[in-house]
Design a protein around this motif. Structure first.
Motif, PDB file in Angstrom:
ATOM      1  N   GLU A 127       1.254  -1.142  -0.164  1.00 47.47           N
ATOM      2  CA  GLU A 127      -0.145   0.293  -0.265  1.00 47.47           C
ATOM      3  C   GLU A 127       1.127   0.796  -0.088  1.00 47.47           C
ATOM      4  OE1 GLU A 127      -4.400  -1.270   1.863  1.00 47.47           O
ATOM      5  OE2 GLU A 127      -2.430  -1.870   3.160  1.00 47.47           O
ATOM      6  N   GLY A 128       2.028   1.036   1.043  1.00 46.78           N
ATOM      7  CA  GLY A 128       2.958   2.347  -0.011  1.00 46.78           C
ATOM      8  C   GLY A 128       3.448   2.666  -1.093  1.00 46.78           C
ATOM      9  N   GLN A 129       3.874   1.049  -1.455  1.00 43.17           N
ATOM     10  CA  GLN A 129       4.740   1.746  -2.744  1.00 43.17           C
ATOM     11  C   GLN A 129       3.562   2.108  -3.509  1.00 43.17           C
ATOM     12  OE1 GLN A 129       5.241  -2.916  -3.516  1.00 43.17           O
ATOM     13  NE2 GLN A 129       5.908  -3.179  -1.236  1.00 43.17           N
ATOM     14  N   ALA A 130       2.027   1.362  -3.601  1.00 42.51           N
ATOM     15  CA  ALA A 130       0.890   2.611  -4.102  1.00 42.51           C
ATOM     16  C   ALA A 130       0.979   3.654  -4.011  1.00 42.51           C
ATOM     17  CB  ALA A 130      -0.132   1.670  -3.967  1.00 42.51           C
ATOM     18  N   LEU A 131       0.671   4.329  -2.447  1.00 45.16           N
ATOM     19  CA  LEU A 131       1.220   5.965  -2.756  1.00 45.16           C
ATOM     20  C   LEU A 131       2.474   6.641  -3.088  1.00 45.16           C
ATOM     21  CD1 LEU A 131       0.082   5.635   1.327  1.00 45.16           C
ATOM     22  CD2 LEU A 131      -1.621   6.182  -0.707  1.00 45.16           C
ATOM     23  N   VAL A 132       3.163   5.651  -3.029  1.00 45.07           N
ATOM     24  CA  VAL A 132       4.206   5.960  -3.850  1.00 45.07           C
ATOM     25  C   VAL A 132       4.045   6.492  -5.452  1.00 45.07           C
ATOM     26  CG1 VAL A 132       6.909   6.106  -4.161  1.00 45.07           C
ATOM     27  CG2 VAL A 132       6.053   6.340  -2.043  1.00 45.07           C
ATOM     28  N   ARG A 133       3.599   5.816  -6.069  1.00 47.99           N
ATOM     29  CA  ARG A 133       3.736   5.457  -7.779  1.00 47.99           C
ATOM     30  C   ARG A 133       2.515   6.678  -7.940  1.00 47.99           C
ATOM     31  NH1 ARG A 133       4.237  -0.344  -6.797  1.00 47.99           N
ATOM     32  NH2 ARG A 133       2.228  -0.803  -5.917  1.00 47.99           N
ATOM     33  N   ARG A 134       1.601   6.583  -7.192  1.00 48.48           N
ATOM     34  CA  ARG A 134       0.709   8.043  -6.984  1.00 48.48           C
ATOM     35  C   ARG A 134       1.322   9.642  -7.388  1.00 48.48           C
ATOM     36  NH1 ARG A 134      -4.774   6.908  -3.736  1.00 48.48           N
ATOM     37  NH2 ARG A 134      -5.594   9.095  -5.108  1.00 48.48           N
ATOM     38  N   LEU A 135       1.938   9.262  -6.212  1.00 45.04           N
ATOM     39  CA  LEU A 135       2.306  10.870  -5.903  1.00 45.04           C
ATOM     40  C   LEU A 135       3.621  10.820  -7.515  1.00 45.04           C
ATOM     41  CD1 LEU A 135       3.405  10.566  -2.440  1.00 45.04           C
ATOM     42  CD2 LEU A 135       1.945  12.164  -3.911  1.00 45.04           C
ATOM     43  N   ALA A 136       4.884   9.771  -7.871  1.00 44.35           N
ATOM     44  CA  ALA A 136       5.500   9.774  -8.862  1.00 44.35           C
ATOM     45  C   ALA A 136       4.693  10.487 -10.197  1.00 44.35           C
ATOM     46  CB  ALA A 136       5.139   9.008  -9.150  1.00 44.35           C
ATOM     47  N   GLN A 137       3.353   9.644 -10.345  1.00 45.27           N
ATOM     48  CA  GLN A 137       2.487  10.226 -11.320  1.00 45.27           C
ATOM     49  C   GLN A 137       2.155  11.746 -11.875  1.00 45.27           C
ATOM     50  OE1 GLN A 137      -1.063   6.396 -10.700  1.00 45.27           O
ATOM     51  NE2 GLN A 137      -0.547   6.880 -12.821  1.00 45.27           N
ATOM     52  N   GLN A 138       2.312  12.634 -10.195  1.00 43.85           N
ATOM     53  CA  GLN A 138       1.946  13.396 -10.868  1.00 43.85           C
ATOM     54  C   GLN A 138       3.119  14.008 -10.676  1.00 43.85           C
ATOM     55  OE1 GLN A 138      -0.977  15.112  -7.648  1.00 43.85           O
ATOM     56  NE2 GLN A 138      -2.096  13.257  -7.330  1.00 43.85           N
ATOM     57  N   CYS A 139       4.837  14.087 -10.245  1.00 43.24           N
ATOM     58  CA  CYS A 139       5.889  14.634 -10.502  1.00 43.24           C
ATOM     59  C   CYS A 139       6.413  15.029 -11.827  1.00 43.24           C
ATOM     60  CB  CYS A 139       6.059  14.203  -9.245  1.00 43.24           C
ATOM     61  SG  CYS A 139       5.314  14.762  -7.415  1.00 43.24           S
ATOM     62  N   TYR A 186      12.582   2.864 -12.455  1.00 43.57           N
ATOM     63  CA  TYR A 186      11.909   3.946 -13.861  1.00 43.57           C
ATOM     64  C   TYR A 186      11.041   2.861 -15.078  1.00 43.57           C
ATOM     65  CZ  TYR A 186      12.894   6.509 -18.460  1.00 43.57           C
ATOM     66  OH  TYR A 186      11.949   6.978 -19.703  1.00 43.57           O
ATOM     67  N   ALA A 187      11.745   2.177 -15.092  1.00 35.03           N
ATOM     68  CA  ALA A 187      11.135   0.939 -16.511  1.00 35.03           C
ATOM     69  C   ALA A 187       9.348   1.151 -15.415  1.00 35.03           C
ATOM     70  CB  ALA A 187      11.633  -0.334 -16.474  1.00 35.03           C
ATOM     71  N   SER A 188       8.967   0.843 -14.625  1.00 30.05           N
ATOM     72  CA  SER A 188       8.277   0.909 -13.613  1.00 30.05           C
ATOM     73  C   SER A 188       6.894   2.480 -13.845  1.00 30.05           C
ATOM     74  CB  SER A 188       7.814  -0.061 -12.645  1.00 30.05           C
ATOM     75  OG  SER A 188       8.648  -1.256 -12.739  1.00 30.05           O
ATOM     76  N   LEU A 189       7.960   3.172 -13.429  1.00 29.37           N
ATOM     77  CA  LEU A 189       6.911   4.505 -13.272  1.00 29.37           C
ATOM     78  C   LEU A 189       7.344   5.341 -14.603  1.00 29.37           C
ATOM     79  CD1 LEU A 189       9.142   5.616  -9.741  1.00 29.37           C
ATOM     80  CD2 LEU A 189       6.839   4.746 -10.243  1.00 29.37           C
ATOM     81  N   SER A 190       7.806   4.800 -15.564  1.00 27.70           N
ATOM     82  CA  SER A 190       7.942   5.589 -17.222  1.00 27.70           C
ATOM     83  C   SER A 190       6.657   5.607 -17.536  1.00 27.70           C
ATOM     84  CB  SER A 190       9.182   5.594 -17.618  1.00 27.70           C
ATOM     85  OG  SER A 190       9.493   3.867 -17.467  1.00 27.70           O
ATOM     86  N   GLU A 191       6.235   4.027 -17.300  1.00 25.41           N
ATOM     87  CA  GLU A 191       5.055   3.219 -17.832  1.00 25.41           C
ATOM     88  C   GLU A 191       4.210   4.497 -17.713  1.00 25.41           C
ATOM     89  OE1 GLU A 191       4.969  -1.028 -17.861  1.00 25.41           O
ATOM     90  OE2 GLU A 191       6.407  -1.499 -18.610  1.00 25.41           O
ATOM     91  N   LEU A 192       4.052   4.534 -16.039  1.00 28.43           N
ATOM     92  CA  LEU A 192       2.970   5.170 -15.542  1.00 28.43           C
ATOM     93  C   LEU A 192       3.035   6.763 -15.844  1.00 28.43           C
ATOM     94  CD1 LEU A 192       2.851   3.700 -11.901  1.00 28.43           C
ATOM     95  CD2 LEU A 192       1.731   3.167 -13.977  1.00 28.43           C
ATOM     96  N   ASN A 193       3.810   7.215 -15.575  1.00 31.59           N
ATOM     97  CA  ASN A 193       4.535   8.786 -16.102  1.00 31.59           C
ATOM     98  C   ASN A 193       5.372   8.913 -17.186  1.00 31.59           C
ATOM     99  OD1 ASN A 193       5.134  11.680 -15.897  1.00 31.59           O
ATOM    100  ND2 ASN A 193       5.239  11.581 -14.235  1.00 31.59           N
ATOM    101  N   PRO A 194       4.977   9.032 -18.895  1.00 30.53           N
ATOM    102  CA  PRO A 194       6.296   8.522 -19.828  1.00 30.53           C
ATOM    103  C   PRO A 194       7.251   9.866 -18.760  1.00 30.53           C
ATOM    104  CG  PRO A 194       4.248   8.103 -20.144  1.00 30.53           C
ATOM    105  CD  PRO A 194       4.453   9.027 -19.029  1.00 30.53           C
ATOM    106  N   ARG A 195       6.860  11.443 -18.806  1.00 30.76           N
ATOM    107  CA  ARG A 195       7.380  12.390 -18.516  1.00 30.76           C
ATOM    108  C   ARG A 195       8.339  13.043 -17.553  1.00 30.76           C
ATOM    109  NH1 ARG A 195       5.157  16.779 -21.464  1.00 30.76           N
ATOM    110  NH2 ARG A 195       5.466  18.631 -19.842  1.00 30.76           N
ATOM    111  N   LEU A 196       8.390  11.194 -16.547  1.00 30.23           N
ATOM    112  CA  LEU A 196       9.178  11.901 -15.550  1.00 30.23           C
ATOM    113  C   LEU A 196      10.661  11.170 -16.470  1.00 30.23           C
ATOM    114  CD1 LEU A 196       8.864  11.617 -12.166  1.00 30.23           C
ATOM    115  CD2 LEU A 196       9.279   8.748 -13.063  1.00 30.23           C
ATOM    116  N   VAL A 197      11.291  12.333 -15.176  1.00 25.85           N
ATOM    117  CA  VAL A 197      12.591  12.784 -15.488  1.00 25.85           C
ATOM    118  C   VAL A 197      13.042  12.031 -14.054  1.00 25.85           C
ATOM    119  CG1 VAL A 197      14.738  14.229 -15.173  1.00 25.85           C
ATOM    120  CG2 VAL A 197      12.344  14.871 -16.230  1.00 25.85           C
ATOM    121  N   TYR A 198      13.370  10.459 -14.580  1.00 21.30           N
ATOM    122  CA  TYR A 198      13.524   9.965 -13.188  1.00 21.30           C
ATOM    123  C   TYR A 198      15.580  10.030 -13.197  1.00 21.30           C
ATOM    124  CZ  TYR A 198      13.419   5.827  -9.992  1.00 21.30           C
ATOM    125  OH  TYR A 198      14.086   4.585  -9.258  1.00 21.30           O
ATOM    126  N   CYS A 199      15.962  10.344 -11.428  1.00 20.59           N
ATOM    127  CA  CYS A 199      17.523  10.531 -11.462  1.00 20.59           C
ATOM    128  C   CYS A 199      18.342   9.731 -10.950  1.00 20.59           C
ATOM    129  CB  CYS A 199      17.364  12.445 -11.545  1.00 20.59           C
ATOM    130  SG  CYS A 199      19.836  12.160 -11.063  1.00 20.59           S
TER     131      CYS A 199
END
Length: 411
Positions: free
Chosen positions: A88-100, A119-132
């Motif tokens: 459930e914590g992972q899901a919350l962070v993923r939701r935040l990442a979708q907005q960042c 990066y591979a997982s989160l970029s599918e949810l948010n292709p505009r994400l700059v992941y450092c």
């Protein structure tokens, strides 16, 4: 607080990093106006919160839970306490990442994959994400799996081999720099790379993965010493405070301590000779040109030291400044903050803290004329903004927040 437009006020950063390099990058973006959400482990938070003493204290002298170390790199952030080892914590962070717009992390290579926060997982949810990603050795290569720390990198990256007294001198041996320099430089490179990726996104519409390694930064920042080796084919050595390419450019003893001479060209050397009443040295074939001074370094330095011990540091600085010779004292940290130039530039600031009242901090050195740095949040207490951030960004109400808290998902 100021209502001045901020350069990055439209940027949202999710900071999953801790200790120094990643948080330094996130703080830089926050100073420039970005909204920075710092995700921390419930109960303990960023490792550096406990790296003391000294600690921040309240007006009664009681520790607040934040070390001085933590305070140096977490300004302009909001702390959200989430246990993302739980689904459930992972899901919350993923939701935040979708907005960042940006995510910064400094886990070991592949460490976030098990949580679906790579990066591979989160970029599918948010292709505009700059992941450092900030690691010790990068995402590939034979050392990619290793943990990296600044002290280790200063040694492996060559910096310690050129820092310290030369062989045969008292106290000889490799020496690290007095601050975690490769961490800080990596943080600065990270913030630069993130800004470049955000600019590129304006044209491509896509975010990207940034792979920053402390070792790469350490090697890149060898600067002229690396080029001295690559072109001169001679391994640089420790020279104390002397410079490998220009003379005189080091510390000198005075009647009451030490001072620095930083002569960068032949004209400055001639002015130095006039100031110390040795005008003949400026025309001496041994010293007139920098290449000659390099060849006759020992003789020149010995002659200068015999002269510099005859006056105090302050007397020399007053005299040499009148002659246009670059020079200065070797200040303690206390003397740095008493220096009139440092004070004039406002390098010490104070910010309101919920427990400590006012806390001192070091200002950002960035000066922008139209969109200046702003100081909006003191380094946050652990979980200080959890409810506010999750309510604003994810729409969670009091009941949902309490449910997560009862499960240990939120701190």
């Amino acid at each position: 607080m100021t209502m001045t437009a901020r350069a990055l006020q439209h940027v949202k950063v999710l900071d999953l990093s801790r200790v120094l390099a990643g948080p330094w990058a996130a703080q830089t973006l926050g100073d420039l106006g970005a909204e920075v959400i710092k995700v921390e482990r419930p109960g303990t938070g960023d490792d550096t919160r406990a790296w003391g003493p000294p600690y921040v204290t309240d007006p009664a002298g009681q520790p607040t839970g934040e070390s001085a170390y933590y305070m140096c790199t977490n300004r302009n952030k909001q702390s959200v306490s989430i246990d993302f080892t739980q689904p459930e914590g992972q899901a919350l962070v993923r939701r935040l990442a979708q907005q960042c717009d940006v995510l910064i992390e400094n886990f070991k290579t592949g460490g976030l994959r098990q949580y679906g926060l790579d990066y591979a997982s989160l970029s599918e949810l948010n292709p505009r994400l700059v992941y450092c990603s900030v690691t010790g050795f990068g995402q590939d290569g034979p050392y990619a799996h290793r943990a990296g720390y600044d002290f280790l990198i200063q040694g492996m990256g060559g910096l310690m081999s050129i820092t310290g007294q030369p062989d045969g001198a008292p106290g000889a041996g490799p020496m690290k720099v007095g601050v975690a320099l490769t961490d800080i430089l990596t943080g600065l490179y990270a913030s630069t790379a993130i800004l470049a990726a955000l600019q590129a996104r304006e044209h491509t519409g896509r975010g990207q993965h940034i792979d920053l390694a402390l070792l790469d930064v350490g090697v890149a920042c060898l600067g002229n010493q690396a080029m001295n080796y690559l072109y001169g084919h001679t391994v640089p050595r420790r020279m104390g405070n002397a410079h490998p390419n220009t003379v005189p450019y080091q510390d000198f003893p005075t009647a009451d301590g030490y001072m620095i001479l930083a002569v960068g060209n032949d004209g400055q050397f001639a002015r130095l000779c006039a100031a110390i009443e040795r005008p003949q040295w400026a025309g001496d074939p041994r010293f007139a040109a920098n290449a000659a001074r390099l060849a006759n370094r020992d003789e020149l330095i010995e002659g200068l030291r015999a002269i510099t011990v005859t006056r105090t540091t302050r007397e020399w600085i007053d005299l040499l400044e009148r002659h246009g010779v670059p020079c200065g004292p070797i200040n303690t940290v206390a003397e740095v903050f008493e220096d009139p130039q440092v004070q004039a530039r406002g390098m010490r600031i104070a910010m309101a803290h919920p427990q400590a009242g006012q806390v001192p901090l070091v200002a950002s050195p960035i000066r922008l004329s139209d969109t200046p740095v702003t100081y909006r949040h003191a380094p946050p207490q652990l979980g200080q903004h959890t409810d506010d951030v999750l309510a604003r960004h994810l729409g969670l109400g009091a009941e949902a927040l309490q449910t997560y808290r009862n499960k240990g998902v939120l701190g």
